[in-house]
Design an enzyme around this catalytic site. Structure first.
Site, PDB file in Angstrom:
ATOM      1  N   TYR A  37       0.838  -1.205   0.000  1.00 51.69           N
ATOM      2  CA  TYR A  37       0.000   0.000   0.000  1.00 51.69           C
ATOM      3  C   TYR A  37       0.873   1.256   0.000  1.00 51.69           C
ATOM      4  O   TYR A  37       0.591   2.238  -0.688  1.00 51.69           O
ATOM      5  CB  TYR A  37      -0.949   0.017   1.198  1.00 51.69           C
ATOM      6  CG  TYR A  37      -1.732   1.315   1.283  1.00 51.69           C
ATOM      7  CD1 TYR A  37      -2.593   1.700   0.257  1.00 51.69           C
ATOM      8  CD2 TYR A  37      -1.591   2.177   2.369  1.00 51.69           C
ATOM      9  CE1 TYR A  37      -3.288   2.892   0.305  1.00 51.69           C
ATOM     10  CE2 TYR A  37      -2.287   3.370   2.438  1.00 51.69           C
ATOM     11  CZ  TYR A  37      -3.135   3.729   1.407  1.00 51.69           C
ATOM     12  OH  TYR A  37      -3.817   4.920   1.468  1.00 51.69           O
ATOM     13  N   ARG A  55       1.609   6.530  -6.966  1.00 48.51           N
ATOM     14  CA  ARG A  55       0.529   7.493  -7.216  1.00 48.51           C
ATOM     15  C   ARG A  55       1.033   8.917  -7.045  1.00 48.51           C
ATOM     16  O   ARG A  55       0.719   9.812  -7.840  1.00 48.51           O
ATOM     17  CB  ARG A  55      -0.640   7.209  -6.259  1.00 48.51           C
ATOM     18  CG  ARG A  55      -1.710   8.294  -6.269  1.00 48.51           C
ATOM     19  CD  ARG A  55      -2.953   7.913  -5.508  1.00 48.51           C
ATOM     20  NE  ARG A  55      -2.732   7.522  -4.130  1.00 48.51           N
ATOM     21  CZ  ARG A  55      -3.699   7.122  -3.299  1.00 48.51           C
ATOM     22  NH1 ARG A  55      -4.945   7.055  -3.725  1.00 48.51           N
ATOM     23  NH2 ARG A  55      -3.425   6.780  -2.056  1.00 48.51           N
ATOM     24  N   TYR A  79      -0.628  13.310   5.884  1.00 46.62           N
ATOM     25  CA  TYR A  79      -0.293  12.295   6.887  1.00 46.62           C
ATOM     26  C   TYR A  79       1.207  12.321   7.165  1.00 46.62           C
ATOM     27  O   TYR A  79       2.012  12.500   6.249  1.00 46.62           O
ATOM     28  CB  TYR A  79      -0.641  10.885   6.382  1.00 46.62           C
ATOM     29  CG  TYR A  79      -2.099  10.468   6.464  1.00 46.62           C
ATOM     30  CD1 TYR A  79      -3.047  11.210   7.147  1.00 46.62           C
ATOM     31  CD2 TYR A  79      -2.512   9.283   5.845  1.00 46.62           C
ATOM     32  CE1 TYR A  79      -4.374  10.786   7.203  1.00 46.62           C
ATOM     33  CE2 TYR A  79      -3.833   8.853   5.894  1.00 46.62           C
ATOM     34  CZ  TYR A  79      -4.760   9.611   6.572  1.00 46.62           C
ATOM     35  OH  TYR A  79      -6.060   9.194   6.623  1.00 46.62           O
ATOM     36  N   ARG A 103     -10.934  14.188   1.012  1.00 50.82           N
ATOM     37  CA  ARG A 103     -12.008  13.437   1.678  1.00 50.82           C
ATOM     38  C   ARG A 103     -13.282  13.395   0.847  1.00 50.82           C
ATOM     39  O   ARG A 103     -14.036  12.444   0.911  1.00 50.82           O
ATOM     40  CB  ARG A 103     -12.305  14.037   3.057  1.00 50.82           C
ATOM     41  CG  ARG A 103     -11.120  14.001   4.013  1.00 50.82           C
ATOM     42  CD  ARG A 103     -10.704  12.595   4.366  1.00 50.82           C
ATOM     43  NE  ARG A 103      -9.479  12.575   5.188  1.00 50.82           N
ATOM     44  CZ  ARG A 103      -8.819  11.470   5.493  1.00 50.82           C
ATOM     45  NH1 ARG A 103      -9.244  10.293   5.061  1.00 50.82           N
ATOM     46  NH2 ARG A 103      -7.726  11.541   6.218  1.00 50.82           N
ATOM     47  N   GLU A 113     -14.621   0.175   5.746  1.00 51.70           N
ATOM     48  CA  GLU A 113     -14.452   1.475   5.092  1.00 51.70           C
ATOM     49  C   GLU A 113     -15.703   1.729   4.261  1.00 51.70           C
ATOM     50  O   GLU A 113     -16.236   0.804   3.641  1.00 51.70           O
ATOM     51  CB  GLU A 113     -13.198   1.451   4.214  1.00 51.70           C
ATOM     52  CG  GLU A 113     -12.893   2.782   3.562  1.00 51.70           C
ATOM     53  CD  GLU A 113     -11.571   2.761   2.795  1.00 51.70           C
ATOM     54  OE1 GLU A 113     -10.528   2.418   3.388  1.00 51.70           O
ATOM     55  OE2 GLU A 113     -11.611   3.067   1.592  1.00 51.70           O
TER      56      GLU A 113
END
Ligand code: 3EB
Length: 312
Positions: free
Chosen positions: A134, A141, A193, A206, A303
């Protein structure tokens, strides 16, 4: 625009329509086919709770195309684009390849404003060159989105979930005109983050708010039991549901949609195949697609993503 869930065994009912931007199949073996009539079709290796099902996104009269391994359709306002790339090697490389090609096609077709991206790949907790896949994906990305962000582009709302088989499958919605990024006041923006979650942050917002069809549309990212940047209620699915819906409610409140808002559709990803805890209030009234998959932090069990609309 419409979003609905349709039984995979009745796909032929969709095939002759001229307004389908994209079809995403869950629970069928991938890649079964590339097109559903003239709409791009993508198989994702996540099992639904229940029979195989397709997520169908419709718009106006669409024009399909295929280039750089990307299948797409657009209606003058929205572009749907999908790609499946081999995920058995380095996922960072696969992410770069997928994103660069999607961005290229979106740019070439004149839909350079990313609104929403979905990303699914196997072995999300596997380790490659000492780093969790991940986190490797986030590196890829981040690199691929660098140019887009440098040119003033906005990060899309997103979902990223681990499968147990198959390709890296990415699909996205983009527009000619930008949306408005919405953050959650109770959460640190994911792209900020700290490095404890990996050398590069996950590049998503978000939610994205868009005016379309005389309505407001809110595309909400996959939302989990995260407060600040920390996971809450490790191992407790009921408590994680409460935290996730508290986050969803806050994102919706931050988007200022007005009182007549309604939930269009939700997707819930659950790490186990166990029973789904009850959904709260307004969230229970819209169609829900429940999928078994791995959330990107191993302590997270659930999620939830959603589309909410408001206006006439
Ligand atoms: C989180 O809030 C939970 O990497 O694209 C949610 C939605 C999550 C999208 C992504 C990750 C992504 O950090 C995980």
């Amino acid at each position: 625009m419409r979003i609905f869930y349709h039984p995979a065994e009745r796909l032929s009912e969709i095939e002759n329509r001229c307004d389908v931007l994209g079809v995403v199949a869950y629970g069928a073996t991938e890649p079964v086919r590339a097109w559903c009539g003239q709409a791009p079709y993508l198989g994702v290796a996540l099992s639904p709770h229940g029979p195989p099902v397709c997520e169908v996104i419709t718009g106006g009269m669409v024009k399909p195309g295929a280039r750089h391994d990307v299948r797409y359709a657009h209606d003058g306002e929205w572009l749907f684009a999908a790609i499946a790339v081999d995920a058995s090697g380095m996922i960072e490389t696969a992410a770069i390849g997928a994103y660069e090609r999607l961005l290229r096609v979106a740019g070439e077709e004149g839909y350079g404003c990313l609104i929403r991206a979905w990303q699914y790949f196997p072995a999300i907790h596997g380790v490659e060159e000492g780093l969790e896949r991940y986190r490797q994906f986030n590196r890829g990305r981040h690199q691929a989105l660098g140019g887009h962000l440098a040119r003033g582009g906005i990060r899309p709302a997103a979902t990223c979930i681990g499968t147990h088989a198959g390709h890296l499958t990415v699909y996205m919605l983009a527009r000619r005109a930008p949306g408005v990024a919405i953050e959650n006041p109770r959460q640190v923006a994911a792209y900020r983050y700290p490095e404890t979650y990996g050398p590069r942050p996950p590049d998503f917002v978000r939610a994205m708010k868009v005016a379309s069809d005389g309505q407001q549309w809110l595309w909400i990212s996959g939302t989990a039991a995260i407060v600040g940047h920390e996971s809450r209620a490790a191992g407790d699915i009921e408590a994680q549901m409460r935290e996730a819906f508290a986050n969803l409610d806050l994102v919706v409140a931050s988007a200022d949609l007005g009182e007549d808002r309604r939930v269009v559709a939700t997707k819930i990803y659950m790490r186990g195949a166990g029973p789904l805890p009850a959904l709260p209030g307004p969230w229970a009234r819209a169609p829900v697609l429940v999928l078994t998959g791995d959330i990107c932090r191993s302590e997270l069990l659930i999620e939830i993503e959603a589309v909410v609309t408001a206006g006439v």
